[in-house]
Motif scaffolding. Sequence first.
Motif, mmCIF file in Angstrom:
data_model
loop_
_atom_site.group_PDB
_atom_site.id
_atom_site.type_symbol
_atom_site.label_atom_id
_atom_site.label_comp_id
_atom_site.label_asym_id
_atom_site.label_seq_id
_atom_site.Cartn_x
_atom_site.Cartn_y
_atom_site.Cartn_z
ATOM 1 N N GLY A 1 -1.057 -6.806 14.357
ATOM 2 C CA GLY A 1 -1.786 -5.725 13.579
ATOM 3 C C GLY A 1 -2.572 -6.535 12.606
ATOM 4 O O GLY A 1 -2.636 -7.640 12.585
ATOM 5 N N ASN B 1 9.165 -4.031 14.835
ATOM 6 C CA ASN B 1 8.304 -3.378 15.584
ATOM 7 C C ASN B 1 8.375 -2.078 16.118
ATOM 8 O O ASN B 1 7.747 -1.255 16.524
ATOM 9 N N ILE C 1 -3.987 -6.489 8.423
ATOM 10 C CA ILE C 1 -3.947 -6.308 6.995
ATOM 11 C C ILE C 1 -5.172 -6.738 6.230
ATOM 12 O O ILE C 1 -5.069 -8.018 5.883
ATOM 13 N N GLU D 1 -5.208 1.117 2.678
ATOM 14 C CA GLU D 1 -5.089 -0.070 3.718
ATOM 15 C C GLU D 1 -5.174 0.687 5.117
ATOM 16 O O GLU D 1 -5.704 0.165 5.899
ATOM 17 N N LEU E 1 -2.473 -13.164 11.527
ATOM 18 C CA LEU E 1 -2.709 -11.508 11.729
ATOM 19 C C LEU E 1 -4.159 -11.488 12.681
ATOM 20 O O LEU E 1 -5.035 -12.088 12.394
ATOM 21 N N HIS F 1 3.097 4.120 12.722
ATOM 22 C CA HIS F 1 1.887 4.694 13.236
ATOM 23 C C HIS F 1 2.424 5.892 14.164
ATOM 24 O O HIS F 1 1.532 6.354 14.800
ATOM 25 N N HIS G 1 0.981 -1.118 0.060
ATOM 26 C CA HIS G 1 -0.062 0.035 0.085
ATOM 27 C C HIS G 1 0.926 1.381 -0.052
ATOM 28 O O HIS G 1 1.804 1.249 0.666
ATOM 29 N N GLY H 1 -8.787 0.712 5.999
ATOM 30 C CA GLY H 1 -9.873 -0.197 5.993
ATOM 31 C C GLY H 1 -9.902 -1.116 4.659
ATOM 32 O O GLY H 1 -10.551 -2.101 4.783
ATOM 33 N N ILE I 1 -9.690 -6.597 12.678
ATOM 34 C CA ILE I 1 -10.208 -5.380 13.391
ATOM 35 C C ILE I 1 -11.523 -5.096 13.210
ATOM 36 O O ILE I 1 -12.067 -5.464 12.132
ATOM 37 N N ASP J 1 4.536 -6.265 4.763
ATOM 38 C CA ASP J 1 4.042 -5.108 5.680
ATOM 39 C C ASP J 1 3.850 -5.456 7.172
ATOM 40 O O ASP J 1 2.780 -4.933 7.934
HETATM 41 N N1 BES Z 1 1.800 -2.948 8.793
HETATM 42 C C1 BES Z 1 0.605 -2.651 9.329
HETATM 43 C C2 BES Z 1 -0.073 -4.020 9.832
HETATM 44 C C3 BES Z 1 1.098 -4.864 10.718
HETATM 45 C C4 BES Z 1 1.693 -4.103 11.821
HETATM 46 C C5 BES Z 1 1.299 -6.286 10.669
HETATM 47 C C6 BES Z 1 2.519 -4.620 12.643
HETATM 48 C C7 BES Z 1 2.341 -6.801 11.529
HETATM 49 C C8 BES Z 1 2.557 -5.959 12.650
HETATM 50 C C9 BES Z 1 -0.424 -2.313 8.333
HETATM 51 O O1 BES Z 1 -0.007 -1.097 7.556
HETATM 52 C C10 BES Z 1 -1.488 -1.530 9.206
HETATM 53 O O2 BES Z 1 -1.206 -0.684 10.190
HETATM 54 N N2 BES Z 1 -2.755 -1.845 9.449
HETATM 55 C C11 BES Z 1 -3.843 -1.190 9.785
HETATM 56 C C12 BES Z 1 -5.172 -1.859 9.401
HETATM 57 C C13 BES Z 1 -6.327 -1.053 9.935
HETATM 58 C C14 BES Z 1 -6.306 0.391 9.722
HETATM 59 C C15 BES Z 1 -7.393 -1.810 8.980
HETATM 60 C C16 BES Z 1 -3.565 -1.546 11.282
HETATM 61 O O3 BES Z 1 -3.471 -2.643 11.937
HETATM 62 O O4 BES Z 1 -4.158 -0.735 12.181
#
Ligand code: BES
Length: 454
Positions: free
Chosen positions: A397, A421, A399, A152, A194, A426, A85, A155, A197, A179
């Motif tokens: 997290g 990590n 995806i 991404e 994973l 974020h 993304h 959502g 959410i 990711d």
């Molecule tokens: N890269 C992250 C997801 C992630 C983080 C996977 C750490 C494994 C370890 C991804 O880009 C992300 O932040 N996704 C959001 C999705 C949501 C907004 C639907 C998340 O997990 O908050």
Amino acid sequence: MQDVIDYLDQNRDAALDQLKELLRIPTVSADSAFAADMLKGAAFVHNALHDAGLSVETIETPGHPIIYAEWLQAENAPTVLIYGHYDVQPPDPLDLWTTPAFEPDVRDGCIWARGATDDKGQCWTHVLSVASWLKVRGSLPVNVKFVIEGEEEVGSENLDVFLEQNKEKLACEVAVVSDSSQYAPGIPAITYGLRGILACEVTLTGPNRDLHSGSFGGAVINPVNALCRLMGKLHDDQGRIQVPGFYDSVIELTDEERAQFAALPFDESEWLADLGTDAPWGEAGFSSNERRWARPTCDINGIFGGYSGEGPKTIVPSKATAKITCRLVPDQDPHQLTEALKQFLIDNLQPGLKFEFTSQHGAPASVADLNSPYMTAAKTAIEKSFGTVPVMVREGGSIPVVGSFKVILGVDTLLLGWGQNSDNLHSPDEHFKIEDFHRGTAASAYLWQELAND
Ligand code: BES
């Protein structure tokens, strides 16, 4: 394939420069003020894939564009769907960045910018590896299809429509996504699970305007007090979520999986010290890795209302809002639990308040087959590039597309995280270790060969 690896090594500076260019575009999907930058970001990705030698399309959506690209000339070879993304999380709070979020800076062996690791830097490793195969060999050992989206971080709702409408075009043997993260410095990982959410927002309105808290306070409901009380009911003192039915469909961890988690090196006090806190928190009866990878959560991401400027102010505010997300585990249903959460909040609401609830997005959790030949190929590719066999982990997290690939296209996803990590995803000062960027790119280049050998 040493020629491909040599080419990547000789062109490291150009690769980093191209990533910097992408990082300079502030592709914040959540905020409409960045709509023009989202189009710029999409165009950048489109052009890079075209220049790499793929045929590319930009697909308009009601939200941000999706880039689709393919190279399908490897006969009798598997087809790999690569996802990434180009959108990023908002960079706020801006004053906590050492250098500006959209002015990539190289220092201490890392590249610092919003999106450096999540996900522009990681996604770019696959663009670069495919480009280098095509440049050096004029072909790839596998067929590749890229889907790089711009929603991404909000959502991926429009992406599902694209997947549903293009099942044949997207047909593949396996998907690949970078990711996620390595397990720790020096310990690369493949993520086989994973969390899902659900995201929503709740607003309580009390009086129709802010009131003098001396003249009215104590006699009219205060929505900020009421929201705090309501949010306080979400967990009990053992960290269990109190929404009725919340745990009903949770698949519990097996003893074998708990033992696997426990066998990973994990120094809890060091982990907590790095986070600046001195005690773990969470659902009683579970370890920190179990809590963050395989147990559901309910978190308030932001809560606001009333006066938050400098100095005191004496009011009964009119409104209060909370943004809530729950992380979900197999087999929890995001839509059903959004309704259950909403009902719980209504059932616990004090009188005198207007209640507004907005569901924002939802995606289920996913777990992949640990024993597929694709997993073996990925392990070998990572070992060749990182010099170490990866550990198998789950991650907390989400995806959203990973669940959709399984449900809509029927394929598992190889989650090959090159970041850490601790890269501040974020958060202010997001960064990506440059060595991990290059190692990830080489592992990606090896992966195409390994997948073809299977
Ligand atoms: N890269 C992250 C997801 C992630 C983080 C996977 C750490 C494994 C370890 C991804 O880009 C992300 O932040 N996704 C959001 C999705 C949501 C907004 C639907 C998340 O997990 O908050």
